[in-house]
Design a protein around this motif. Structure first.
Motif, PDB file in Angstrom:
ATOM      1  N   SER A 123      -1.540 -28.798   0.914  1.00 54.71           N
ATOM      2  CA  SER A 123      -1.460 -27.435   0.401  1.00 54.71           C
ATOM      3  C   SER A 123      -0.012 -26.971   0.533  1.00 54.71           C
ATOM      4  CB  SER A 123      -2.389 -26.509   1.189  1.00 54.71           C
ATOM      5  OG  SER A 123      -2.256 -25.173   0.743  1.00 54.71           O
ATOM      6  N   PRO A 124       0.646 -26.596  -0.571  1.00 56.10           N
ATOM      7  CA  PRO A 124       2.061 -26.215  -0.480  1.00 56.10           C
ATOM      8  C   PRO A 124       2.244 -24.863   0.192  1.00 56.10           C
ATOM      9  CG  PRO A 124       1.234 -25.865  -2.700  1.00 56.10           C
ATOM     10  CD  PRO A 124       0.138 -26.561  -1.951  1.00 56.10           C
ATOM     11  N   LEU A 125       3.332 -24.749   0.919  1.00 59.53           N
ATOM     12  CA  LEU A 125       3.709 -23.487   1.557  1.00 59.53           C
ATOM     13  C   LEU A 125       5.178 -23.234   1.247  1.00 59.53           C
ATOM     14  CD1 LEU A 125       2.798 -22.241   5.100  1.00 59.53           C
ATOM     15  CD2 LEU A 125       5.157 -22.173   4.343  1.00 59.53           C
ATOM     16  N   GLU A 126       5.484 -22.067   0.716  1.00 62.67           N
ATOM     17  CA  GLU A 126       6.862 -21.722   0.390  1.00 62.67           C
ATOM     18  C   GLU A 126       7.151 -20.294   0.836  1.00 62.67           C
ATOM     19  OE1 GLU A 126       7.824 -22.380  -3.692  1.00 62.67           O
ATOM     20  OE2 GLU A 126       7.323 -24.524  -3.645  1.00 62.67           O
ATOM     21  N   GLU A 127       8.367 -20.097   1.297  1.00 65.62           N
ATOM     22  CA  GLU A 127       8.779 -18.766   1.747  1.00 65.62           C
ATOM     23  C   GLU A 127      10.289 -18.656   1.610  1.00 65.62           C
ATOM     24  OE1 GLU A 127       8.815 -16.139   5.878  1.00 65.62           O
ATOM     25  OE2 GLU A 127       7.286 -17.706   5.602  1.00 65.62           O
ATOM     26  N   GLN A 128      10.740 -17.498   1.236  1.00 63.14           N
ATOM     27  CA  GLN A 128      12.185 -17.283   1.080  1.00 63.14           C
ATOM     28  C   GLN A 128      12.572 -15.965   1.722  1.00 63.14           C
ATOM     29  OE1 GLN A 128      13.795 -18.605  -2.600  1.00 63.14           O
ATOM     30  NE2 GLN A 128      15.418 -17.056  -2.629  1.00 63.14           N
ATOM     31  N   ALA A 169      18.614 -15.755   2.596  1.00 63.54           N
ATOM     32  CA  ALA A 169      19.109 -16.199   3.899  1.00 63.54           C
ATOM     33  C   ALA A 169      18.489 -17.533   4.295  1.00 63.54           C
ATOM     34  CB  ALA A 169      18.803 -15.148   4.955  1.00 63.54           C
ATOM     35  N   TYR A 170      17.267 -17.763   3.883  1.00 62.61           N
ATOM     36  CA  TYR A 170      16.633 -19.037   4.184  1.00 62.61           C
ATOM     37  C   TYR A 170      15.590 -19.353   3.108  1.00 62.61           C
ATOM     38  CZ  TYR A 170      12.635 -16.329   5.917  1.00 62.61           C
ATOM     39  OH  TYR A 170      11.567 -15.471   6.022  1.00 62.61           O
ATOM     40  N   THR A 218      22.603 -20.704   2.298  1.00 61.17           N
ATOM     41  CA  THR A 218      21.166 -20.582   2.505  1.00 61.17           C
ATOM     42  C   THR A 218      20.700 -21.651   3.492  1.00 61.17           C
ATOM     43  OG1 THR A 218      20.803 -19.755   0.260  1.00 61.17           O
ATOM     44  CG2 THR A 218      18.897 -20.661   1.415  1.00 61.17           C
ATOM     45  N   SER A 219      20.052 -21.225   4.546  1.00 62.78           N
ATOM     46  CA  SER A 219      19.466 -22.171   5.499  1.00 62.78           C
ATOM     47  C   SER A 219      18.153 -22.691   4.926  1.00 62.78           C
ATOM     48  CB  SER A 219      19.221 -21.488   6.845  1.00 62.78           C
ATOM     49  OG  SER A 219      20.436 -21.033   7.417  1.00 62.78           O
ATOM     50  N   THR A 220      17.889 -23.962   5.150  1.00 61.25           N
ATOM     51  CA  THR A 220      16.704 -24.562   4.527  1.00 61.25           C
ATOM     52  C   THR A 220      15.829 -25.286   5.548  1.00 61.25           C
ATOM     53  OG1 THR A 220      17.953 -26.582   3.978  1.00 61.25           O
ATOM     54  CG2 THR A 220      17.841 -24.853   2.298  1.00 61.25           C
ATOM     55  N   PHE A 221      14.563 -25.319   5.233  1.00 66.42           N
ATOM     56  CA  PHE A 221      13.541 -25.961   6.069  1.00 66.42           C
ATOM     57  C   PHE A 221      12.585 -26.673   5.132  1.00 66.42           C
ATOM     58  CE2 PHE A 221       9.240 -25.952   7.730  1.00 66.42           C
ATOM     59  CZ  PHE A 221       9.336 -26.182   9.093  1.00 66.42           C
ATOM     60  N   ASP A 222      12.415 -27.977   5.329  1.00 68.82           N
ATOM     61  CA  ASP A 222      11.498 -28.739   4.490  1.00 68.82           C
ATOM     62  C   ASP A 222      10.657 -29.645   5.376  1.00 68.82           C
ATOM     63  OD1 ASP A 222      10.625 -29.653   1.721  1.00 68.82           O
ATOM     64  OD2 ASP A 222      11.242 -31.552   2.608  1.00 68.82           O
ATOM     65  N   LEU A 223       9.343 -29.481   5.303  1.00 69.59           N
ATOM     66  CA  LEU A 223       8.417 -30.239   6.158  1.00 69.59           C
ATOM     67  C   LEU A 223       7.511 -31.104   5.301  1.00 69.59           C
ATOM     68  CD1 LEU A 223       6.396 -29.005   9.201  1.00 69.59           C
ATOM     69  CD2 LEU A 223       5.180 -30.037   7.268  1.00 69.59           C
ATOM     70  N   ARG A 224       7.450 -32.390   5.662  1.00 71.00           N
ATOM     71  CA  ARG A 224       6.534 -33.345   5.039  1.00 71.00           C
ATOM     72  C   ARG A 224       5.761 -34.061   6.146  1.00 71.00           C
ATOM     73  NH1 ARG A 224       6.640 -31.325   0.042  1.00 71.00           N
ATOM     74  NH2 ARG A 224       8.763 -30.510  -0.255  1.00 71.00           N
ATOM     75  N   TYR A 225       4.651 -34.642   5.785  1.00 74.70           N
ATOM     76  CA  TYR A 225       3.848 -35.326   6.803  1.00 74.70           C
ATOM     77  C   TYR A 225       3.347 -36.661   6.276  1.00 74.70           C
ATOM     78  CZ  TYR A 225      -0.415 -34.175   4.227  1.00 74.70           C
ATOM     79  OH  TYR A 225      -1.376 -34.096   3.260  1.00 74.70           O
TER      80      TYR A 225
END
Length: 268
Positions: A61-66, A71-72, A122-129
């Motif tokens: 399930s995708p999750l996105e936030e800005q 800023a991120y 822009t600070s970035t966060f990318d999570l995969r499993y």
């Protein structure tokens, strides 16, 4: 030469014989009607239920936030089990979402603590499993998180791991795998230190990151080949070497494991 009368008499006898045979057969069939064989009923075995993992499917399930003013930016995949309504499945899904949210919240806190800068990126966060465990009711997942904080010299990689017993509906700790009366961390640490010491990664000087401290072994997974330990960047080697994983074969843990625990099937 036989006369026509002779042929008529013979024909009458033949017809009478045929009538007799047909009548007799009909009587026999009426007396003993033929029965079609009845298929044997398929009766499911009693007291046996299919393993829960066979009833569900793991999806993302995708999750996105800005953040405001860019800023991120957060992007993530949340593992979700679908296919059946069950309290244990709900518990797994809730834990997966909480795991992803916790990592994202930690990242946002780091962003909030950054000094203000007019040229901030822009600070970035990318999570995969990845599901690294073999098919079964033990679901062992490894989360790989790529982050970049504005002003940093380079991006970073951190790991999180979760192992969940779907049949029991609960998260497993490392201690759950081993007998209660054994020191399992020391032999695990010794194996990892020996393995890391043989690699050309600059392990010397980073030995503290592999000592028998529970914090050093927070990231672990059950795989087909053994117990996998993940060490994050800087934990057991310089940044250039990247994260390190060590897989300990199950046979080397056979004397330590809990007889009815998650690892027992692998050493029988």
């Amino acid at each position: 030469m036989p006369s026509a009368r002779t042929f008529r008499i013979a024909g009458a006898f033949v017809l009478a014989g045929v009538f007799f045979v047909v009548t007799a057969c009909a009587s026999l069939l009426a007396a003993s009607p033929r029965q079609m064989p009845t298929p044997a009923a398929s009766v499911p075995p009693t007291g046996i239920s299919a393993p829960l993992f066979q009833s569900v499917k793991l999806q993302s399930s995708p999750l996105e936030e800005q953040g405001q003013a860019s800023a991120y930016k957060i992007t993530a995949e949340v593992p979700v089990l679908v296919g059946k309504q069950d309290a244990r499945i709900n518990a797994f899904n809730a834990l997966m979402l909480a795991t992803v949210r916790s990592a994202a919240d930690n990242f946002k806190q780091q962003v909030a603590n950054l000094p203000a800068a007019p040229d901030a990126q822009t600070s970035t966060f990318d999570l995969r499993y990845n599901l690294v465990s073999p098919p079964g009711n033990i679901l062992s997942l490894k989360f790989d998180i790529q982050t970049f904080l504005s002003g940093a010299a380079h991006p970073g990689t951190i790991s999180r791991t979760v192992s969940f017993d779907l049949q029991e509906g609960r998260q497993l700790s490392l201690a759950d795998l081993f007998a209660s009366d054994v020191d399992f961390l020391t032999p695990i640490s010794e194996y990892c230190i020996a393995e890391l010491g043989n690699r050309d990664i600059g392990f010397e000087g980073f030995e503290l990151g592999a000592t028998a401290d529970p914090g050093n072994y927070r990231n672990w997974n059950i795989t087909s080949d053994g117990l996998m330990i993940t060490f994050d960047e800087y934990q057991v080697a310089p940044y250039a070497a990247g994260p390190q994983t060590v897989v300990i074969p199950f046979r080397d843990l056979a004397q330590l494991i809990r007889p009815d625990g998650a690892l027992a099937p692998y050493v029988q």
